[in-house]
Write a protein that holds these residues in place. Structure first.
Motif, PDB file in Angstrom:
ATOM      1  N   LEU B 209       1.589   2.340  -3.580  1.00  0.00           N
ATOM      2  CA  LEU B 209       1.597   3.808  -3.547  1.00  0.00           C
ATOM      3  C   LEU B 209       0.227   4.346  -3.956  1.00  0.00           C
ATOM      4  CD1 LEU B 209       3.096   6.590  -3.318  1.00  0.00           C
ATOM      5  CD2 LEU B 209       3.592   6.365  -5.750  1.00  0.00           C
ATOM      6  N   MET B 210      -0.350   3.777  -5.030  1.00  0.00           N
ATOM      7  CA  MET B 210      -1.640   4.247  -5.518  1.00  0.00           C
ATOM      8  C   MET B 210      -2.718   4.058  -4.447  1.00  0.00           C
ATOM      9  SD  MET B 210      -0.784   5.495  -8.320  1.00  0.00           S
ATOM     10  CE  MET B 210      -2.399   6.054  -8.858  1.00  0.00           C
ATOM     11  N   GLU B 211      -2.643   2.911  -3.762  1.00  0.00           N
ATOM     12  CA  GLU B 211      -3.588   2.610  -2.695  1.00  0.00           C
ATOM     13  C   GLU B 211      -3.474   3.657  -1.571  1.00  0.00           C
ATOM     14  OE1 GLU B 211      -6.662   0.810  -1.308  1.00  0.00           O
ATOM     15  OE2 GLU B 211      -5.726   0.119  -3.166  1.00  0.00           O
ATOM     16  N   ARG B 212      -2.230   3.934  -1.179  1.00  0.00           N
ATOM     17  CA  ARG B 212      -2.008   4.904  -0.090  1.00  0.00           C
ATOM     18  C   ARG B 212      -2.459   6.303  -0.493  1.00  0.00           C
ATOM     19  NH1 ARG B 212       3.938   4.336   2.333  1.00  0.00           N
ATOM     20  NH2 ARG B 212       3.159   6.088   3.576  1.00  0.00           N
ATOM     21  N   LEU B 213      -2.192   6.662  -1.746  1.00  0.00           N
ATOM     22  CA  LEU B 213      -2.606   7.983  -2.237  1.00  0.00           C
ATOM     23  C   LEU B 213      -4.120   8.106  -2.208  1.00  0.00           C
ATOM     24  CD1 LEU B 213      -0.300   8.469  -5.354  1.00  0.00           C
ATOM     25  CD2 LEU B 213      -0.448  10.011  -3.395  1.00  0.00           C
ATOM     26  N   SER B 214      -4.771   7.085  -2.748  1.00  0.00           N
ATOM     27  CA  SER B 214      -6.213   7.129  -2.850  1.00  0.00           C
ATOM     28  C   SER B 214      -6.851   7.179  -1.455  1.00  0.00           C
ATOM     29  CB  SER B 214      -6.637   5.932  -3.692  1.00  0.00           C
ATOM     30  OG  SER B 214      -7.860   5.453  -3.322  1.00  0.00           O
ATOM     31  N   GLU B 215      -6.261   6.459  -0.511  1.00  0.00           N
ATOM     32  CA  GLU B 215      -6.724   6.481   0.886  1.00  0.00           C
ATOM     33  C   GLU B 215      -6.556   7.878   1.484  1.00  0.00           C
ATOM     34  OE1 GLU B 215      -8.671   4.874   3.432  1.00  0.00           O
ATOM     35  OE2 GLU B 215      -8.528   3.704   1.580  1.00  0.00           O
ATOM     36  N   SER B 216      -5.357   8.462   1.299  1.00  0.00           N
ATOM     37  CA  SER B 216      -5.064   9.746   1.953  1.00  0.00           C
ATOM     38  C   SER B 216      -5.856  10.894   1.322  1.00  0.00           C
ATOM     39  CB  SER B 216      -3.565  10.046   1.913  1.00  0.00           C
ATOM     40  OG  SER B 216      -3.221  10.600   0.677  1.00  0.00           O
ATOM     41  N   LEU B 217      -6.239  10.749   0.044  1.00  0.00           N
ATOM     42  CA  LEU B 217      -6.963  11.842  -0.611  1.00  0.00           C
ATOM     43  C   LEU B 217      -8.435  11.865  -0.214  1.00  0.00           C
ATOM     44  CD1 LEU B 217      -5.305  11.671  -4.137  1.00  0.00           C
ATOM     45  CD2 LEU B 217      -5.069  13.515  -2.476  1.00  0.00           C
ATOM     46  N   LYS B 218      -8.916  10.758   0.355  1.00  0.00           N
ATOM     47  CA  LYS B 218     -10.328  10.685   0.746  1.00  0.00           C
ATOM     48  C   LYS B 218     -10.697  11.787   1.734  1.00  0.00           C
ATOM     49  CE  LYS B 218     -11.426   5.885  -0.174  1.00  0.00           C
ATOM     50  NZ  LYS B 218     -11.213   4.548   0.356  1.00  0.00           N
ATOM     51  N   CYS B 219      -9.729  12.149   2.584  1.00  0.00           N
ATOM     52  CA  CYS B 219     -10.030  13.143   3.628  1.00  0.00           C
ATOM     53  C   CYS B 219     -10.248  14.538   3.033  1.00  0.00           C
ATOM     54  CB  CYS B 219      -8.920  13.182   4.669  1.00  0.00           C
ATOM     55  SG  CYS B 219      -7.393  13.795   3.985  1.00  0.00           S
ATOM     56  N   CYS B 220      -9.835  14.741   1.779  1.00  0.00           N
ATOM     57  CA  CYS B 220      -9.960  16.082   1.181  1.00  0.00           C
ATOM     58  C   CYS B 220     -11.255  16.254   0.404  1.00  0.00           C
ATOM     59  CB  CYS B 220      -8.801  16.361   0.237  1.00  0.00           C
ATOM     60  SG  CYS B 220      -7.209  16.037   0.966  1.00  0.00           S
ATOM     61  N   SER B 221     -12.095  15.214   0.376  1.00  0.00           N
ATOM     62  CA  SER B 221     -13.250  15.260  -0.520  1.00  0.00           C
ATOM     63  C   SER B 221     -14.280  16.317  -0.126  1.00  0.00           C
ATOM     64  CB  SER B 221     -13.902  13.879  -0.603  1.00  0.00           C
ATOM     65  OG  SER B 221     -14.329  13.495   0.682  1.00  0.00           O
ATOM     66  N   SER B 222     -14.154  16.868   1.088  1.00  0.00           N
ATOM     67  CA  SER B 222     -15.102  17.925   1.471  1.00  0.00           C
ATOM     68  C   SER B 222     -14.742  19.268   0.847  1.00  0.00           C
ATOM     69  CB  SER B 222     -15.155  18.061   2.989  1.00  0.00           C
ATOM     70  OG  SER B 222     -13.870  18.357   3.477  1.00  0.00           O
ATOM     71  N   VAL B 223     -13.464  19.477   0.543  1.00  0.00           N
ATOM     72  CA  VAL B 223     -13.054  20.771  -0.027  1.00  0.00           C
ATOM     73  C   VAL B 223     -12.730  20.686  -1.510  1.00  0.00           C
ATOM     74  CG1 VAL B 223     -12.144  21.706   2.133  1.00  0.00           C
ATOM     75  CG2 VAL B 223     -10.628  20.404   0.645  1.00  0.00           C
ATOM     76  N   ALA B 224     -12.667  19.480  -2.060  1.00  0.00           N
ATOM     77  CA  ALA B 224     -12.242  19.364  -3.451  1.00  0.00           C
ATOM     78  C   ALA B 224     -12.818  18.125  -4.110  1.00  0.00           C
ATOM     79  CB  ALA B 224     -10.716  19.310  -3.514  1.00  0.00           C
TER      80      ALA B 224
END
Lengths: 228, 274
Positions: B209-224
């Motif tokens: 789960l942590m791996e999937r979360l960390s992967e999916s959050l990468k796409c938000c790094s431009s706004v946050a």
């Protein structure tokens, strides 16, 4: 001359073998983000680290532990150990602190005969407590009859002097710049100590969001000099 | 002092295949909607309402939320928590949440908006029992002032403590005082304006789960600016710095979605407010 002076110097020597040289507590994230790049930006970071992290966690824990030692309220110390450990959202910072805590307790046991420290070590071994350098420092300082205000101030200094050395290696900076920073931060450490004297348990654990976030983000860095 | 500006007690319990409200008591300026069931009869949703439209000087609110064994609840607010000018005494909100064995709570309130000179203290204490799950998220905005300036409030203090089987496992304490500290500065909000915090505790938190979360959050790094880390117990915390409530809500929703898929094979519920 105060009889504790040399023991105090020994206790806050940044060469004290507890592993502080391995932990940047989020500084490395700022270095890699290119927000801490020179003496000036490092000085700004140190100031906010003192006010946004040390005052309400390590510094206040040191004061509250010392007070609990004076009143023989050991349960308060065990509570503080739990609070200061879970207070950090960043796994690496928590692990760094309890690893350093464990080593400092062991070292304290080798050097002194302090019943409370022996109890603390038993609790850590039994996984009832985690171990934390600020709490250990206060227990030893109380044993050495170092006055409370001196204990708090010198603990702040020892945290910062380790970080300055780590910054000098990590940014990198010259050793002389490191010494200048240690001199310039003195005023802020004195101010922090005065602030801590006026705080109570209700103020415990206030954390600066950016500092904590940098400690959480450190897990994601690819190349790392430090473990936190 | 037992006088509250608003008091609310809401308890739910599991009844066969559904969860029902077993106690709803409110007094003063706090109310809650009746249970609304979206897609799942096991998960009633409740909206908290503050009747005054916002918190003012000396206001004291208390909420007690209780989830019985195996009960589930989605809880949110009807609108943002607005803190008006509080010169003499800070507005206070105390919230106690109890999750009995195997219960499930998603508590995602709207953001806190503090007006000029506002002082606010929020104390949340959660007691969890084995097998219970909590997903909690809150958002602090830069506030509001007539001249459009941000960070004109006096103090926001948010303390959240979570106990699992009587053992303290989360202690989160934020205090923002714009007059004392430059909010945009290094170490504070790092140039961002909005701060979101999420705490998720559940036994089924695993490295995958942590791996999937960390992967999916990468796409938000431009706004946050996002920090994700595991807790001392199975679970994790998320801290988000961003420029808008919407961006943080979007990130929170994507985290909820992943958890629901990973743990329950379910879709995320929309609170359908807008």
């Amino acid at each position: 001359m105060d009889s504790y002076l040399l023991s105090l110097l020994q206790l806050c020597d940044s060469n004290l073998p507890i592993g502080a040289f391995s932990h940047s507590f989020g500084l490395e994230t700022y270095i890699q983000d290119e927000k801490v790049v020179n003496k000036q930006t490092f000085a700004a970071w140190l100031k906010i680290y003192v006010r946004g992290q040390l005052v309400h966690s390590d510094g206040l824990a040191c004061k509250l532990t010392y007070e609990a030692m004076v009143r023989c309220e050991l349960d308060k110390i065990w509570n503080l150990d739990q609070m200061i450990t879970v207070q950090s959202f960043a796994r690496e910072t928590r692990e760094g602190n309890y690893r350093m805590g464990e080593r400092m307790i062991q070292l304290g046991m080798e050097l002194y005969d302090i019943p409370t420290l022996a109890l603390y070590q038993d609790r850590v071994k039994a996984k009832q407590s985690y171990g934390h350098p600020a709490i250990t420092y206060a227990i030893i300082a109380h044993h050495l009859q170092i006055p409370q205000s001196t204990a708090i101030l010198s603990h702040l200094y020892s945290c910062i002097s380790s970080l300055v050395q780590n910054g000098v290696r990590g940014i990198p900076l010259g050793q002389t710049d490191g010494q200048r920073l240690l001199q310039e931060i003195q005023y802020h450490l004195l101010e922090a100590q005065r602030l801590i004297e006026g705080l109570s348990e209700d103020d415990f654990g206030i954390v600066s969001p950016g500092i904590e976030l940098s400690q959480m983000r450190h897990e994601q860095l690819h190349f790392r000099l430090f473990m936190s | 002092m037992d006088h509250w500006t608003g008091f609310l007690r809401l308890a739910v319990q599991r009844k066969k295949e559904t969860t029902i409200a077993s106690e709803v008591f409110h007094q003063g300026a706090l109310k809650v909607t009746p249970a609304i069931y979206f897609d799942d009869p096991q998960q009633p949703c409740f909206y908290l309402m503050s009747l005054g439209g916002g918190y003012v000087d000396g206001d004291r609110y208390k909420l007690e939320i209780h989830l019985g064994e195996q009960a589930q609840m989605l809880l949110t607010t009807q609108s943002a928590t607005k803190i008006f000018k509080t010169i003499n005494h800070p507005a206070i909100q105390e919230m106690n949440i109890v999750l009995e064995r195997g219960s499930y709570l998603e508590y995602m309130p709207d953001p806190v908006i503090a007006y000029e000179h506002a002082q606010y203290q929020q104390n949340t204490i959660v007691h969890m029992n084995p097998g219970s799950v909590m997903i909690y998220g809150d958002i602090i905005t830069p506030g509001w002032s007539p001249d459009g300036n941000w960070f004109c409030y006096h103090t926001l203090q948010i303390k959240t403590q979570v106990y699992l089987e009587e053992q303290l496992v989360v202690f989160d304490h934020l205090q923002l005082r714009p007059a004392n500290d430059p909010m945009a500065g290094i170490g504070l909000l790092e140039g961002y304006t909005h701060l979101g915090s999420m705490i998720v505790i559940g036994e089924r938190t695993d490295p995958e789960l942590m791996e999937r979360l960390s992967e999916s959050l990468k796409c938000c790094s431009s706004v946050a600016h996002i920090g994700l880390s595991t807790l001392m117990v199975p679970g994790f915390s998320l801290r988000v710095l961003a420029y808008s409530t919407q961006d943080i809500e979007k990130i929170f929703r994507s985290v909820q979605k992943l958890i629901r898929e990973h743990w329950f094979g379910k879709q995320v519920t929309s609170f359908r407010k807008y």
